[in-house]
Structures are given as structure tokens and as C-alpha cells.
Design a protein around this motif. Sequence first.
Motif, short mmCIF file in Angstrom:
data_model
loop_
_atom_site.label_atom_id
_atom_site.label_comp_id
_atom_site.label_asym_id
_atom_site.label_seq_id
_atom_site.Cartn_x
_atom_site.Cartn_y
_atom_site.Cartn_z
N HIS A 181 0.84 -1.19 0.00
CA HIS A 181 0.00 0.00 0.00
C HIS A 181 0.87 1.24 0.00
N TRP A 187 0.07 5.69 0.24
CA TRP A 187 -1.01 6.63 0.48
C TRP A 187 -0.61 8.04 0.05
N CYS A 241 2.98 12.22 0.89
CA CYS A 241 2.64 10.80 0.66
C CYS A 241 3.47 9.88 1.55
N THR A 252 -1.05 2.46 4.64
CA THR A 252 -2.42 2.91 4.38
C THR A 252 -2.66 4.28 4.99
N CYS A 253 -3.71 4.94 4.55
CA CYS A 253 -4.11 6.22 5.13
C CYS A 253 -4.40 6.06 6.63
N CYS A 273 -7.55 11.54 2.12
CA CYS A 273 -6.47 10.62 1.75
C CYS A 273 -6.98 9.46 0.90
N SER A 274 -6.11 8.95 0.05
CA SER A 274 -6.40 7.80 -0.78
C SER A 274 -5.28 6.78 -0.64
N THR A 275 -5.64 5.52 -0.41
CA THR A 275 -4.68 4.43 -0.34
C THR A 275 -4.64 3.72 -1.68
#
Length: 119
Positions: free
Chosen positions: A73, A75, A91, A95-96, A113-115
Amino acid sequence: KQWYQRRVRAEFGCGRCPDNAVDKCRDCAAWDSANGTDASDCNEYDKPIFSYSCYIGGVSVLCSNGSSLENIHCWGPQPTYKLNNLNLTECGCGTCQDALAANPDAGWNLTDCSTCNYN
């Protein structure tokens, strides 16, 4: 000349792993209790492990030398994020949820946030 190597699928359970197996295969030990001898003529699936990197501050950073696919992952900000919080826009690896838990005072929310996952 042969320009390719033929790859075969391993049949897990009996027999040694084929040298040219497509699947990740690991030979395993087996004990013949009737004869009291090593009868290692078996194999089992061995989950592939990958190293991976994420961009942090525009620089590719190695996150792990050994992760299974489901644990890869990175983020960063949602594409719609318009603010300039460096805690988010730099970044990171993971993960977020993990990033925010590690720095709850970062000044951004999970919705910012985006993972990105491998799969």
C-alpha cells in the motif's frame, strides 16, 4: 535455438517442485514414520514476496523488502484534495489509516487521503 523457457504449473502436494514452475513452490520435509526415514518428496505453495517502493516527497523510497501482495500500500491525497498540507501531500508507505494513526495531529482527515493498493 530455444528463445524461451517452458514454464509449468506445480502440482502441490506430491513430488519435488519443478525447476521451471510458474507457481511459487517450496519443497517440504516429510517423515516416513513406518520406516523412520526422511521421505521429503513433497512440496507446498509458498506465497510470493515482493519488495516495493512508494513516492515520498517526489522521491521513490523502498517501503519493504518482503511483503505479500495484499500488504502493498501507498497513500497520498485524494485527486480532489485542494489544500497544501505537507503531512498529506508528501505521501507515504502503508495505508491512510496507518499514517493518520501514527500522526493523529497531522491536520488532515481520512476523507482527504487515498490508499493505493497493489490489487
